[in-house]
Enzyme design. Structure first.
Site, mmCIF file in Angstrom:
data_model
loop_
_atom_site.group_PDB
_atom_site.id
_atom_site.type_symbol
_atom_site.label_atom_id
_atom_site.label_comp_id
_atom_site.label_asym_id
_atom_site.label_seq_id
_atom_site.Cartn_x
_atom_site.Cartn_y
_atom_site.Cartn_z
ATOM 1 N N HIS A 9 -40.523 11.571 -25.082
ATOM 2 C CA HIS A 9 -39.502 11.148 -24.130
ATOM 3 C C HIS A 9 -40.055 11.914 -22.743
ATOM 4 C CE1 HIS A 9 -36.264 9.123 -26.289
ATOM 5 N NE2 HIS A 9 -36.350 10.450 -27.417
ATOM 6 N N ASP B 110 -38.958 8.596 -16.802
ATOM 7 C CA ASP B 110 -38.359 7.429 -16.979
ATOM 8 C C ASP B 110 -38.306 6.594 -15.718
ATOM 9 O OD1 ASP B 110 -38.356 8.181 -19.514
ATOM 10 O OD2 ASP B 110 -36.048 8.253 -19.622
#
Length: 380
Positions: free
Chosen positions: A130, A160
């Site tokens: 992540h 992200d």
């Protein structure tokens, strides 16, 4: 009518940076169709809900990709698309029968956008991960934080959305532009690790020049300097100053009542810690609003630290409509702005499969075909 009006994009539903890139492109005018799972549509819940803002502005079809008829349905959409977005691990779309070789064979002008954390190649490419993991190996996470303290993850902004979504969207637009001349599509491999490393270009340059060190909180714009800091105010709130240039630093000092001429030289790092204590004492003498009244709108390079509750109501944000109300919910407006072809939020998030019939009809499916696909469960 945004600048991408007329562009058709198929988005294989995922989480995080892929959907956010889809939102950006849709709000620049592209017709982005999200392909959701039939399993999500069968749940009968509004997922994504009205609060999943990054799934706004596009319609949804629900397709069972475990069925050959479902895969063929998506391929027929791809036949008419200009671009595709997928955010699975490397090899997943190939196993589904939706890999780039298959799609480009059917639609040679297709831009095939791939969003991953580690990229399509490399020893970590198939590992789970992540945001924080991805920025950790680029030097970005190590560089963010206070002196003597642990690194501070910057939400999901650097990884992200900054290193991922923005680079994917830029790559897709660039490849679409190139395809207009060449008549050929291509694969865009957008890895968060690559994008986050690219965002660090300035700091790698400063380090190479010897003006930046690997010690957190001791550099020019990482809270090392007294003129670049987040200071607490009398009422327990916070303000920011980042007066790097000499003339701005002089104005800051004058306005807060400090004689700059009596201080050590601005960029003498040996004195930064003591000067930071002095500035901290000064900023604790007034409330945040009092400092705003004194400094906001000047060249002191100042701004208050606002919460998400406060930010939409700040006069500057309100004047520019930086936040907008959609369906009774306040949220960030589209960016950037275009003078002639402005972008716009196309609508609130749709539940999976909410637009299946309408989208397939517009994209060339006959009514009886849609009925048969529904009967087999390939679509909902």
């Amino acid at each position: 009518m945004g600048p991408l009006t007329g562009i058709r994009i198929v988005e294989l539903a995922g989480i995080g940076p892929g959907p956010f890139a889809g939102m950006l492109l849709a709000e620049m005018g592209a017709d982005v169709v999200r392909v959701d799972r039939t399993a999500d549509a069968k749940l009968g819940i509004a997922q994504p809900t009205q609060y999943n803002f990054y799934t706004r502005s596009r319609r949804s079809v629900a397709v069972d990709l475990k069925q050959a008829a479902g895969v063929e349905t998506v391929l027929r959409l791809i036949d008419r698309a200009d671009a595709l977005i997928e955010g699975f691990r490397p090899g997943v779309t190939e196993r589904l029968g939706l890999g780039p070789d298959v799609c480009l064979a059917r639609n040679p002008k297709l831009v095939y956008g791939r969003m991953t954390g580690w990229g399509q190649t490399g020893p970590l490419s198939h590992a789970a991960g992540h945001d924080w993991n991805y920025i950790a190996i680029t030097g970005a996470l190590h560089s963010i934080g206070r002196r003597g303290e642990r690194p501070v993850p910057p939400l999901n902004l650097v990884g992200d959305f900054g290193g991922g979504s923005l680079y994917l969207a830029l790559g897709i637009v660039a490849a679409l532009l190139e395809a207009r001349g060449s008549g050929k599509g291509q694969v865009v491999d957008a890895a968060i690790t690559d994008g986050a490393a690219s965002l660090m270009t300035l700091f790698y340059g400063l380090r190479a020049a010897g003006t930046w060190t690997d010690v957190r909180g001791e550099n020019l714009i990482d809270t090392g300097a007294h003129f670049g800091e987040v200071y607490e105010t009398k009422d327990g709130k916070y303000v920011t100053v980042l007066a790097i240039e000499a003339k701005f630093y002089a104005e800051l000092c004058e306005r807060i009542g400090i004689d700059a001429q009596a201080l050590p030289k601005q960029n003498d790092r040996r004195h930064w810690p003591e000067l930071k204590q002095k500035f901290a004492e000064v900023f604790r003498t007034r409330t945040r609003d009092e400092w705003c009244a004194l400094l906001e709108g000047t060249d002191a390079c100042f701004a208050p630290v606002l919460s998400m509750e406060e930010a939409p109501h700040h006069p500057h944000n309100a004047a520019r409509n930086t936040f907008v109300d959609v369906g009774g919910v306040m949220q960030p407006a589209p960016a950037p702005r275009f003078s002639r072809t402005p972008g716009a939020i196309q609508g609130p998030p749709e539940a999976p499969g909410a637009n299946t019939d309408a989208v397939l009809g517009e994209w060339g499916f006959a009514g009886d075909e849609i009925t048969r696909l529904k009967q087999t469960g390939a679509i909902i």
